[in-house]
Enzyme design. Structure first.
Site, short mmCIF file in Angstrom:
data_model
loop_
_atom_site.label_atom_id
_atom_site.label_comp_id
_atom_site.label_asym_id
_atom_site.label_seq_id
_atom_site.Cartn_x
_atom_site.Cartn_y
_atom_site.Cartn_z
N HIS A 107 0.72 -1.28 -0.02
CA HIS A 107 -0.03 0.00 0.02
C HIS A 107 0.90 1.24 0.02
O HIS A 107 2.28 1.09 0.24
CB HIS A 107 -0.75 -0.08 1.28
CG HIS A 107 -1.95 -1.05 1.14
ND1 HIS A 107 -3.19 -0.91 2.00
CD2 HIS A 107 -2.20 -2.39 0.75
CE1 HIS A 107 -3.73 -2.11 1.66
NE2 HIS A 107 -3.30 -2.80 0.88
N GLU A 132 0.88 3.93 1.74
CA GLU A 132 1.60 4.09 3.38
C GLU A 132 2.86 3.27 3.66
O GLU A 132 3.74 3.70 4.21
CB GLU A 132 0.51 4.17 4.23
CG GLU A 132 -0.74 5.32 3.93
CD GLU A 132 -1.79 4.80 3.21
OE1 GLU A 132 -2.92 5.02 3.44
OE2 GLU A 132 -1.68 3.65 2.48
N CYS A 152 -6.20 2.26 5.54
CA CYS A 152 -6.69 1.15 5.89
C CYS A 152 -6.25 0.37 7.36
O CYS A 152 -5.31 1.09 7.82
CB CYS A 152 -6.37 -0.01 4.73
SG CYS A 152 -4.76 -0.78 4.94
N CYS A 163 -2.49 -0.17 7.21
CA CYS A 163 -1.56 0.97 7.31
C CYS A 163 -1.46 1.95 8.51
O CYS A 163 -0.57 2.45 8.72
CB CYS A 163 -1.99 1.78 5.96
SG CYS A 163 -1.65 0.85 4.37
#
Length: 155
Positions: free
Chosen positions: A52, A54, A82, A85
């Site tokens: 992801h 992040e 999410c 993250c």
């Protein structure tokens, strides 16, 4: 850079990611207004469900600064993190999170962040993914070893 400029950079990274076959997410880690690292979603490109924006940005920032502790830094992300993250942000000790879209926006385009958030407060036996506690006593040995180690680095 001002916080709006840093967020615009995260948003631009999310748009660039879509153009390059990645997911619609971008993130910037900054310290005192200076960009330390950038990341975009590369889940499908890297065949890595943890890639992801992040997490990618945290990995780059940690390597650049030579530390797992990113205290003093902030993250600007194109969408509310999410649960994975968010956990990574807490583990990295980032001081503040700025986000543009929220998890409801992500749900509207097919991302299940909101579903995972709803699963988190449930007891393990109530979650949709089956979970089973297994060999707990045997696993405690590693915890005892950690607890007794004089060489451990707390994090």
């Amino acid at each position: 850079m001002k916080k709006e400029e840093l967020m615009r950079k995260a948003i631009a990274l999310s748009e660039e990611s879509v153009k390059n076959g990645g997911g619609p997410f971008g993130a910037v880690i900054a310290k005192d207004g200076e960009i330390i690292a950038e990341g975009a979603n590369s889940v499908t490109k890297d065949h890595d469900p943890t890639a992801h924006a992040e997490v990618n940005a945290i990995r780059k920032a940690s390597r650049k600064l030579g530390t797992f502790d990113l205290s003093g830094c902030e993250i600007y992300t194109s969408c509310e993190p999410c649960p994975m993250c968010l956990g990574a942000i807490y583990w990295a000790h980032l001081d503040k999170i700025y986000y543009a879209n929220d998890r409801k926006d992500a749900a509207r385009i097919g991302f299940d962040d909101d579903f995972i958030y709803l699963e988190m407060p449930l007891r393990p036996q109530e979650r949709q993914k089956q979970m089973e506690l297994l060999l707990s006593e045997e696993a405690k040995n590693a915890f005892r070893m950690w607890e007794e180690s004089a060489e451990k680095v707390d994090y």
